[in-house]
Enzyme design. Structure first.
Site, PDB file in Angstrom:
ATOM      1  N   ASP A  41      73.423  -3.711  -8.592  1.00 36.00           N
ATOM      2  CA  ASP A  41      72.186  -3.534  -9.333  1.00 36.00           C
ATOM      3  C   ASP A  41      71.312  -2.668  -8.438  1.00 36.00           C
ATOM      4  O   ASP A  41      70.801  -3.134  -7.416  1.00 36.00           O
ATOM      5  CB  ASP A  41      71.526  -4.884  -9.614  1.00 36.00           C
ATOM      6  CG  ASP A  41      70.183  -4.759 -10.308  1.00 36.00           C
ATOM      7  OD1 ASP A  41      69.670  -3.621 -10.461  1.00 36.00           O
ATOM      8  OD2 ASP A  41      69.615  -5.804 -10.690  1.00 36.00           O
ATOM      9  N   LEU A  42      71.151  -1.411  -8.796  1.00 38.69           N
ATOM     10  CA  LEU A  42      70.425  -0.482  -7.940  1.00 38.69           C
ATOM     11  C   LEU A  42      68.944  -0.802  -7.801  1.00 38.69           C
ATOM     12  O   LEU A  42      68.279  -0.280  -6.907  1.00 38.69           O
ATOM     13  CB  LEU A  42      70.603   0.953  -8.441  1.00 38.69           C
ATOM     14  CG  LEU A  42      71.956   1.563  -8.091  1.00 38.69           C
ATOM     15  CD1 LEU A  42      72.231   2.794  -8.923  1.00 38.69           C
ATOM     16  CD2 LEU A  42      72.025   1.890  -6.611  1.00 38.69           C
ATOM     17  N   THR A  89      64.935   1.553  -8.777  1.00 42.21           N
ATOM     18  CA  THR A  89      66.272   1.874  -9.302  1.00 42.21           C
ATOM     19  C   THR A  89      66.639   3.342  -9.110  1.00 42.21           C
ATOM     20  O   THR A  89      67.709   3.668  -8.609  1.00 42.21           O
ATOM     21  CB  THR A  89      66.340   1.538 -10.805  1.00 42.21           C
ATOM     22  OG1 THR A  89      65.993   0.167 -10.989  1.00 42.21           O
ATOM     23  CG2 THR A  89      67.724   1.793 -11.363  1.00 42.21           C
ATOM     24  N   SER A 123      67.537  13.211 -14.718  1.00 40.95           N
ATOM     25  CA  SER A 123      67.272  13.561 -16.104  1.00 40.95           C
ATOM     26  C   SER A 123      66.012  14.417 -16.160  1.00 40.95           C
ATOM     27  O   SER A 123      65.454  14.791 -15.137  1.00 40.95           O
ATOM     28  CB  SER A 123      67.081  12.297 -16.939  1.00 40.95           C
ATOM     29  OG  SER A 123      65.862  11.683 -16.593  1.00 40.95           O
ATOM     30  N   TYR A 145      50.002   0.791 -17.899  1.00 39.09           N
ATOM     31  CA  TYR A 145      51.226   1.401 -17.375  1.00 39.09           C
ATOM     32  C   TYR A 145      51.742   2.514 -18.273  1.00 39.09           C
ATOM     33  O   TYR A 145      51.917   3.644 -17.851  1.00 39.09           O
ATOM     34  CB  TYR A 145      52.307   0.332 -17.183  1.00 39.09           C
ATOM     35  CG  TYR A 145      53.607   0.873 -16.642  1.00 39.09           C
ATOM     36  CD1 TYR A 145      53.726   1.176 -15.293  1.00 39.09           C
ATOM     37  CD2 TYR A 145      54.705   1.082 -17.459  1.00 39.09           C
ATOM     38  CE1 TYR A 145      54.904   1.671 -14.770  1.00 39.09           C
ATOM     39  CE2 TYR A 145      55.889   1.577 -16.951  1.00 39.09           C
ATOM     40  CZ  TYR A 145      55.982   1.869 -15.612  1.00 39.09           C
ATOM     41  OH  TYR A 145      57.152   2.367 -15.104  1.00 39.09           O
TER      42      TYR A 145
END
Length: 156
Positions: A41-42, A89, A123, A145
């Site tokens: 899990d990065l 992540t 991306s 946010y």
């Protein structure tokens, strides 16, 4: 890569999906493909460390490292290490993974005489945010946010 006979280690957050991917590769691309699935899990630096320990324990060479994972959330999320989830992540996880495996890549290059490669994919999400709207005070406020990304277009 499996088509060319390269041993592939799939670093996966979801072991079930990775197992299906492995089956599909062996069924449709190369029945003799050597594919190893390890969990990671990065967003979790502890998980990245565990993955690297497990990988290094296999004693395999490391020629190519492809960092290809990314997330984006419309809500403020925090990792177990208290880091904003997207940053944890997409950046810190990849950085730590590479940092913990770089010596193995150097060792492999010295033993084989072939330089390894690190490939970082990304991306175009960075283009969604306009520079004047990127403020940490807003980003770290759960109520504001998503509003710190006012130029995001969601296509359905």
């Amino acid at each position: 890569m499996a088509k060319r006979g390269v041993r592939v280690v799939i670093a996966a957050r979801d072991r079930k999906k990775a197992a299906k991917l492995k089956e599909g590769i062996q069924r449709d691309i190369n029945p003799n493909a050597e594919i190893i699935v390890l969990e990671i899990d990065l967003s979790s630096l502890a998980s990245v460390k565990k993955f690297c320990t497990q990988f290094l324990a296999l004693g395999l060479p490391l020629n190519i490292l492809i960092n290809n994972a990314g997330i984006f959330s419309q809500n403020l999320e925090i990792s177990e290490e208290k880091i904003e989830m997207t940053f944890a992540t997409n950046y810190l996880g990849h950085f730590l993974l590479t940092e913990l495996l770089i010596e193995k890549m150097i060792e492999t290059a010295e033993q084989t005489g072939i330089q390894g490669r690190i490939i970082n994919l990304s991306s175009v999400i960075h283009s969604w945010v306009k520079r004047d709207c990127f403020t940490f005070n807003q980003m770290l406020n759960p109520n504001k946010y998503f509003n710190s990304f006012p130029y995001i277009y969601i296509y359905i």
